[in-house]
Write a protein that holds these residues in place. Sequence first.
Motif, PDB file in Angstrom:
ATOM      1  N   PRO A   1       0.437   1.214  -2.078  1.00 59.04           N
ATOM      2  CA  PRO A   1      -0.693   1.788  -1.750  1.00 59.04           C
ATOM      3  C   PRO A   1      -1.427   2.630  -2.944  1.00 59.04           C
ATOM      4  O   PRO A   1      -0.570   2.762  -4.069  1.00 59.04           O
ATOM      5  CB  PRO A   1      -0.169   2.777  -0.502  1.00 59.04           C
ATOM      6  N   VAL A   2      -2.642   2.824  -2.908  1.00 59.96           N
ATOM      7  CA  VAL A   2      -3.017   3.890  -3.709  1.00 59.96           C
ATOM      8  C   VAL A   2      -3.622   5.143  -3.616  1.00 59.96           C
ATOM      9  O   VAL A   2      -4.570   5.163  -2.694  1.00 59.96           O
ATOM     10  CB  VAL A   2      -4.109   2.843  -4.729  1.00 59.96           C
ATOM     11  N   LEU A   3      -3.362   5.976  -4.198  1.00 55.72           N
ATOM     12  CA  LEU A   3      -3.844   7.391  -3.960  1.00 55.72           C
ATOM     13  C   LEU A   3      -5.090   7.316  -5.154  1.00 55.72           C
ATOM     14  O   LEU A   3      -4.784   7.997  -6.311  1.00 55.72           O
ATOM     15  CB  LEU A   3      -3.193   8.709  -4.182  1.00 55.72           C
ATOM     16  N   ILE A   4      -6.296   6.790  -5.057  1.00 56.66           N
ATOM     17  CA  ILE A   4      -7.125   6.539  -6.008  1.00 56.66           C
ATOM     18  C   ILE A   4      -7.626   7.885  -6.866  1.00 56.66           C
ATOM     19  O   ILE A   4      -7.986   9.016  -5.981  1.00 56.66           O
ATOM     20  CB  ILE A   4      -8.227   5.876  -5.672  1.00 56.66           C
ATOM     21  N   HIS A   5      -7.985   7.921  -7.964  1.00 52.26           N
ATOM     22  CA  HIS A   5      -8.439   9.108  -8.598  1.00 52.26           C
ATOM     23  C   HIS A   5     -10.076   9.727  -7.858  1.00 52.26           C
ATOM     24  O   HIS A   5     -10.629   8.928  -7.163  1.00 52.26           O
ATOM     25  CB  HIS A   5      -8.946   8.775 -10.044  1.00 52.26           C
TER      26      HIS A   5
ATOM     27  N   PHE B   1      12.406   0.805  -5.702  1.00 54.67           N
ATOM     28  CA  PHE B   1      12.086   1.833  -4.721  1.00 54.67           C
ATOM     29  C   PHE B   1      10.559   1.685  -4.276  1.00 54.67           C
ATOM     30  O   PHE B   1       9.652   0.750  -4.553  1.00 54.67           O
ATOM     31  CB  PHE B   1      11.980   3.109  -5.720  1.00 54.67           C
ATOM     32  N   ARG B   2      10.400   2.495  -3.344  1.00 57.03           N
ATOM     33  CA  ARG B   2       8.906   2.681  -2.963  1.00 57.03           C
ATOM     34  C   ARG B   2       8.030   3.512  -3.964  1.00 57.03           C
ATOM     35  O   ARG B   2       8.038   4.500  -4.396  1.00 57.03           O
ATOM     36  CB  ARG B   2       8.841   3.518  -1.743  1.00 57.03           C
ATOM     37  N   LEU B   3       7.019   2.424  -4.268  1.00 59.87           N
ATOM     38  CA  LEU B   3       6.204   3.058  -5.134  1.00 59.87           C
ATOM     39  C   LEU B   3       4.646   3.441  -4.678  1.00 59.87           C
ATOM     40  O   LEU B   3       4.326   2.758  -3.743  1.00 59.87           O
ATOM     41  CB  LEU B   3       5.723   2.034  -6.452  1.00 59.87           C
ATOM     42  N   ILE B   4       4.220   4.496  -5.126  1.00 64.31           N
ATOM     43  CA  ILE B   4       2.797   4.811  -4.685  1.00 64.31           C
ATOM     44  C   ILE B   4       1.988   4.901  -5.889  1.00 64.31           C
ATOM     45  O   ILE B   4       2.291   5.973  -6.883  1.00 64.31           O
ATOM     46  CB  ILE B   4       2.585   6.280  -3.860  1.00 64.31           C
ATOM     47  N   LEU B   5       0.916   4.235  -6.124  1.00 68.75           N
ATOM     48  CA  LEU B   5       0.227   4.405  -7.421  1.00 68.75           C
ATOM     49  C   LEU B   5      -0.904   5.419  -7.208  1.00 68.75           C
ATOM     50  O   LEU B   5      -1.700   5.635  -6.168  1.00 68.75           O
ATOM     51  CB  LEU B   5      -0.538   3.150  -7.688  1.00 68.75           C
ATOM     52  N   ALA B   6      -0.985   6.530  -8.260  1.00 72.70           N
ATOM     53  CA  ALA B   6      -2.134   7.451  -8.312  1.00 72.70           C
ATOM     54  C   ALA B   6      -2.537   7.453  -9.524  1.00 72.70           C
ATOM     55  O   ALA B   6      -2.425   7.170 -10.658  1.00 72.70           O
ATOM     56  CB  ALA B   6      -1.405   8.940  -8.236  1.00 72.70           C
ATOM     57  N   GLY B   7      -4.186   7.879  -9.171  1.00 72.63           N
ATOM     58  CA  GLY B   7      -4.963   7.634 -10.325  1.00 72.63           C
ATOM     59  C   GLY B   7      -5.710   6.340 -10.395  1.00 72.63           C
ATOM     60  O   GLY B   7      -6.766   6.306  -9.686  1.00 72.63           O
ATOM     61  N   ALA B   8      -4.760   5.542 -11.156  1.00 69.88           N
ATOM     62  CA  ALA B   8      -5.214   3.988 -10.896  1.00 69.88           C
ATOM     63  C   ALA B   8      -6.587   3.500 -11.399  1.00 69.88           C
ATOM     64  O   ALA B   8      -7.322   3.080 -10.519  1.00 69.88           O
ATOM     65  CB  ALA B   8      -4.825   3.385  -9.684  1.00 69.88           C
ATOM     66  N   SER B   9      -7.118   3.934 -12.318  1.00 72.61           N
ATOM     67  CA  SER B   9      -8.384   3.743 -12.834  1.00 72.61           C
ATOM     68  C   SER B   9      -8.806   2.404 -12.928  1.00 72.61           C
ATOM     69  O   SER B   9      -9.995   1.960 -12.722  1.00 72.61           O
ATOM     70  CB  SER B   9      -8.984   4.541 -14.186  1.00 72.61           C
ATOM     71  N   ASP B  10      -7.771   1.705 -13.515  1.00 74.15           N
ATOM     72  CA  ASP B  10      -8.038   0.135 -13.568  1.00 74.15           C
ATOM     73  C   ASP B  10      -7.671  -0.701 -12.352  1.00 74.15           C
ATOM     74  O   ASP B  10      -7.287  -2.098 -12.488  1.00 74.15           O
ATOM     75  CB  ASP B  10      -7.169  -0.315 -14.842  1.00 74.15           C
ATOM     76  N   ALA B  11      -7.321  -0.091 -11.125  1.00 74.99           N
ATOM     77  CA  ALA B  11      -6.991  -0.803  -9.998  1.00 74.99           C
ATOM     78  C   ALA B  11      -7.755  -1.915  -9.727  1.00 74.99           C
ATOM     79  O   ALA B  11      -7.221  -3.125  -9.330  1.00 74.99           O
ATOM     80  CB  ALA B  11      -6.717   0.243  -8.958  1.00 74.99           C
ATOM     81  N   HIS B  12      -9.056  -1.903  -9.954  1.00 77.91           N
ATOM     82  CA  HIS B  12      -9.968  -2.864  -9.461  1.00 77.91           C
ATOM     83  C   HIS B  12      -9.766  -4.313 -10.471  1.00 77.91           C
ATOM     84  O   HIS B  12     -10.102  -5.215  -9.979  1.00 77.91           O
ATOM     85  CB  HIS B  12     -11.351  -2.566  -9.624  1.00 77.91           C
ATOM     86  N   LEU B  13      -9.052  -4.131 -11.530  1.00 81.12           N
ATOM     87  CA  LEU B  13      -8.632  -5.069 -12.362  1.00 81.12           C
ATOM     88  C   LEU B  13      -7.396  -5.935 -11.793  1.00 81.12           C
ATOM     89  O   LEU B  13      -7.243  -6.927 -12.343  1.00 81.12           O
ATOM     90  CB  LEU B  13      -8.604  -4.643 -13.922  1.00 81.12           C
TER      91      LEU B  13
END
Length: 407
Positions: free
Chosen positions: A283-287, A260-272
């Motif tokens: 893609p990321v919808l960052i907090h 499926f197509r995933l969009i991450l949201a929030g993603a506090s640890d995305a930089h890790l």
Amino acid sequence: MIFSRMIIVLSLAVFSAGLAAQNLVVVADTLHVGNGERHAPGVVVIEDGRVAAVGPADSVSIPEGMERIEVPVATPGLIDGRSVVGLAGAKNQPHDQDQLERSDAMQPELRAIDAYNPRERLVGWLREHGITTVHTGHGPGEIISGQTLIAKTTGGTVDAAVVEPVFALSATLGDASTRGHSRSSPGSRSKSVAMLRQQLIRADEYKAARDNGETSSNGPRDLGLEALVDVLDGKLPLVVEVHRHNDIMTALRLAEEFGFRLILAGASDAHLLIDEISEAGVPVLIHPTMMRGRGPEYQNFSFTTAARLLDAGIPVALQSGYEGYVPKTRVVLFEAAMTLPYGASFDQALHLITMGPAEILGIADRVGSLEPGKDGDVALFDGDPFEYTTRVLGTVINGVRVSEVAR
């Protein structure tokens, strides 16, 4: 040169069931087009609600008789990448809190369009701060909490406001989806993931039966499974609110497993996990930059994350998110401004709330930049949009002045 004060020869459009497209010209001392271009001074010509021409003031022909707005600074209308406004209300009372149903952990059948209130005070608040488009709907808190929609921040009826009646399904992994929030909520991470996986398997089986013409005769329709079939078919993305690095990896594995197509949201640890997210093409919808970082899930959140993701080539946009208490929403204009001291350039900060969300939400052909053929959505400022003392002087949506309030 244009006077530093705003000269308006335009009456406020009546806020009604719908807004008729209008012809007008916006002339700005500095015009940010939204695609990296800027003109000083610049002009946007809007005809029948869409951008007809844009460019330097000395090269754009302004038709005679058009109504005219002159401002120090103009940008494309701002876009909120993810919100719950219109379902969550300003009063923070049970009667205006429809963003999260607590009776079940799995409820993909819930439609945001059936609860969205375009006249909600918070929608107007965002409109007055230059936000012209929102991706909103059921928020995080259960494993699958419901559907989301995309709407303009104007219009007196749902039909007049909504751009996409169903955009995605809202899901949650990690602490927020566990700990017994509803009668069926799991108590651990592995249980919540097992429940989500099982539901996706059921949807796959339902899809196979439907494709074989079996569902109508062998059983009743299941609205929840039908929504998940749309996810499996690629018609809808699954927007997963997730913060901790191991939970982000779980979301990436599920997307690979089920396709499926995933969009991450929030993603506090995305930089890790920049390499992993980049490789997955997610893609990321960052907090919100200034979110309340309380609790163990948020211990690694950083002001630099948005800029680092952009530098890595990951599609990213800012969201206003969800506030458990008043004011119930943030303003992405201010959240974007806070990225500037932490590594983002002006163009990157503007991208996070214009073309960035437009591209992730699949509406870049309509909004996100001021280019011919796109919707005539413009935010008006009395200075640099990201300066603390700058005020939003008004908002234009589809060529109609929908706000004159200075904020």
